[in-house]
Design a protein around this motif. Structure first.
Motif, mmCIF file in Angstrom:
data_model
loop_
_atom_site.group_PDB
_atom_site.id
_atom_site.type_symbol
_atom_site.label_atom_id
_atom_site.label_comp_id
_atom_site.label_asym_id
_atom_site.label_seq_id
_atom_site.Cartn_x
_atom_site.Cartn_y
_atom_site.Cartn_z
ATOM 1 N N LEU A 26 40.196 41.113 33.811
ATOM 2 C CA LEU A 26 39.831 39.706 33.685
ATOM 3 C C LEU A 26 39.385 39.078 34.998
ATOM 4 N N ILE A 27 39.190 39.898 36.030
ATOM 5 C CA ILE A 27 38.742 39.390 37.321
ATOM 6 C C ILE A 27 37.292 39.817 37.538
ATOM 7 N N PRO A 28 36.393 38.897 37.847
ATOM 8 C CA PRO A 28 34.970 39.242 38.002
ATOM 9 C C PRO A 28 34.727 40.353 39.019
ATOM 10 N N SER A 29 33.680 41.110 38.766
ATOM 11 C CA SER A 29 33.305 42.201 39.657
ATOM 12 C C SER A 29 32.996 41.679 41.065
ATOM 13 N N THR A 30 33.244 42.526 42.043
ATOM 14 C CA THR A 30 32.845 42.241 43.418
ATOM 15 C C THR A 30 31.480 42.866 43.644
ATOM 16 N N CYS A 31 30.458 42.036 43.766
ATOM 17 C CA CYS A 31 29.091 42.538 43.939
ATOM 18 C C CYS A 31 28.234 41.435 44.552
ATOM 19 N N ALA A 32 26.996 41.797 44.932
ATOM 20 C CA ALA A 32 26.141 40.873 45.675
ATOM 21 C C ALA A 32 25.679 39.681 44.851
ATOM 22 N N SER A 33 25.657 39.796 43.539
ATOM 23 C CA SER A 33 25.109 38.733 42.693
ATOM 24 C C SER A 33 26.123 37.650 42.343
ATOM 25 N N GLN A 34 27.367 37.815 42.760
ATOM 26 C CA GLN A 34 28.368 36.794 42.428
ATOM 27 C C GLN A 34 29.478 36.757 43.474
ATOM 28 N N LYS A 35 29.965 35.553 43.727
ATOM 29 C CA LYS A 35 31.054 35.333 44.674
ATOM 30 C C LYS A 35 32.108 34.475 43.997
ATOM 31 N N VAL A 36 33.314 34.978 43.921
ATOM 32 C CA VAL A 36 34.402 34.231 43.286
ATOM 33 C C VAL A 36 34.901 33.162 44.250
ATOM 34 N N LEU A 37 34.792 31.909 43.844
ATOM 35 C CA LEU A 37 35.262 30.791 44.661
ATOM 36 C C LEU A 37 36.726 30.480 44.364
ATOM 37 N N SER A 38 37.105 30.601 43.115
ATOM 38 C CA SER A 38 38.507 30.443 42.705
ATOM 39 C C SER A 38 38.673 31.160 41.383
ATOM 40 N N TRP A 39 39.858 31.731 41.148
ATOM 41 C CA TRP A 39 40.084 32.452 39.890
ATOM 42 C C TRP A 39 41.579 32.591 39.657
ATOM 43 N N LYS A 40 42.010 32.278 38.439
ATOM 44 C CA LYS A 40 43.433 32.371 38.109
ATOM 45 C C LYS A 40 43.599 32.896 36.695
ATOM 46 N N VAL A 41 44.487 33.854 36.537
ATOM 47 C CA VAL A 41 44.845 34.389 35.223
ATOM 48 C C VAL A 41 46.301 34.047 34.974
ATOM 49 N N ASN A 42 46.538 33.161 34.011
ATOM 50 C CA ASN A 42 47.893 32.708 33.689
ATOM 51 C C ASN A 42 48.382 33.429 32.443
ATOM 52 N N THR A 43 49.461 34.176 32.566
ATOM 53 C CA THR A 43 50.012 34.924 31.431
ATOM 54 C C THR A 43 51.405 34.442 31.051
ATOM 55 N N GLY A 44 51.746 33.231 31.457
ATOM 56 C CA GLY A 44 53.024 32.659 31.074
ATOM 57 C C GLY A 44 54.204 33.438 31.628
ATOM 58 N N ASP A 45 55.141 33.806 30.752
ATOM 59 C CA ASP A 45 56.363 34.496 31.170
ATOM 60 C C ASP A 45 56.213 36.014 31.216
ATOM 61 N N ALA A 46 55.019 36.507 31.031
ATOM 62 C CA ALA A 46 54.815 37.953 31.058
ATOM 63 C C ALA A 46 55.142 38.520 32.439
ATOM 64 N N ILE A 47 55.613 39.745 32.446
ATOM 65 C CA ILE A 47 55.942 40.436 33.695
ATOM 66 C C ILE A 47 54.688 41.156 34.192
ATOM 67 N N ARG A 48 54.248 40.828 35.379
ATOM 68 C CA ARG A 48 53.065 41.471 35.946
ATOM 69 C C ARG A 48 53.444 42.825 36.527
ATOM 70 N N GLY A 49 52.613 43.826 36.206
ATOM 71 C CA GLY A 49 52.880 45.170 36.692
ATOM 72 C C GLY A 49 51.872 45.607 37.725
ATOM 73 N N ALA A 50 51.360 46.815 37.563
ATOM 74 C CA ALA A 50 50.437 47.380 38.538
ATOM 75 C C ALA A 50 49.114 46.626 38.543
ATOM 76 N N ALA A 51 48.529 46.512 39.722
ATOM 77 C CA ALA A 51 47.195 45.929 39.875
ATOM 78 C C ALA A 51 46.415 46.832 40.818
ATOM 79 N N PHE A 52 45.221 47.233 40.409
ATOM 80 C CA PHE A 52 44.451 48.169 41.222
ATOM 81 C C PHE A 52 42.977 48.096 40.847
#
Length: 272
Positions: A26-52
């Motif tokens: 759910l996070i935009p690609s890192t590439c020359a055609s786009q720059k993420v200025l702000s981004w948030k993924v809210n999953t409430g009470d879910a437990i966040r695991g691995a990110a890679f």
């Protein structure tokens, strides 16, 4: 162009789920055609695991929820600055060789009709450039499958969409990958967002295909809109087909029936 996104996915369950696990892209690609200025993924009470970052260059995160749970809401909000690079994917780090994307799946397997469409589209273009050949395949898919919502579903294959002659962006992307494979051109499915402004075919949550063009690399083709992705598009992730490139995938304990509601809004800065 500066685009803002609000993407809400709501799962509700007939009986409370004891547990569920999801994988998010759910996070935009890192590439020359786009720059993420702000981004948030809210999953409430879910437990966040691995990110890679996986070998295809996509950001992947896992979450888990311990039940009982009768509803899960995932809210994505953010702002991205985009640039028109004529569909060419630049500065995108990945380690998967392009030939990997000659692999077929049930959704994109070319049948006789798709192979015939590929041959017809490229007739007389043996000496033409690889880019022009890719454009010809995209035009052929657009002309063969009319954009009509509600005629196909999540499990409709490229062959079925072509046979019916109607479909949506997912079907156009699948069919374009299939005809590209028939011509031995690596191709893959891309999931993302589109600021349509009422002028483009497709919903705010959109899909297109990327074909590998020697000398340029991966180039996006939106067969639904007969164009290459420009500043109206935000690229999220890619895969072999819609299932492989799904921004959200998950499993839960057996015997639970889920209901899904999704809303996506993409606006340009001057609309806000």
């Amino acid at each position: 162009m500066r685009l803002s996104v609000k993407h809400v996915t709501r799962y509700s369950f007939d009986t409370p789920a004891r547990w569920l696990v999801q994988t998010h892209k759910l996070i935009p690609s890192t590439c020359a055609s786009q720059k993420v200025l702000s981004w948030k993924v809210n999953t409430g009470d879910a437990i966040r695991g691995a990110a890679f970052r996986d070998s295809a260059g996509d950001m992947v995160e896992t979450i888990s929820v311990r039940g009982p749970v009768d509803e899960l809401v995932i809210e994505v909000t953010g702002e991205v600055e985009t640039l028109d690079l004529f569909g060419v994917l630049r500065d995108h780090r990945e380690s998967v060789p392009p030939t990997t994307y000659l692999r077929s799946t049930r959704m994109i397997r070319p049948d006789v009709a798709l192979r015939d469409l590929s041959v017809t589209a490229l007739d007389g273009m043996a000496d033409d450039s690889a880019l022009n050949r890719a454009h010809a395949l995209a035009r052929a898919v657009n002309e063969a499958i009319e954009y009509v919502p509600g005629e196909t579903g999540e499990v409709t294959t490229a062959a079925e969409a072509l046979a019916g002659g109607r479909g949506v962006c997912q079907d156009h992307a699948h069919a374009l990958i299939a005809v590209a494979h028939a011509a031995e051109i690596p191709a893959r499915y891309v999931a993302g967002y589109l600021h349509s402004g009422g002028d483009a075919m497709g919903e705010a949550s959109h899909a297109w295909a990327e074909l590998f063009v020697p000398g340029l690399g991966w180039v996006g083709f939106d067969a639904s809109n007969r164009c290459c992705p420009d500043e109206r598009y935000i690229r999220l992730c890619s895969g072999y087909d819609a299932l492989d490139a799904a921004p959200i995938r998950g499993i839960m304990n057996a015997g639970v029936e889920e209901h899904l509601d999704v809303s996506v809004a993409v606006m340009s800065q001057h609309q806000q």
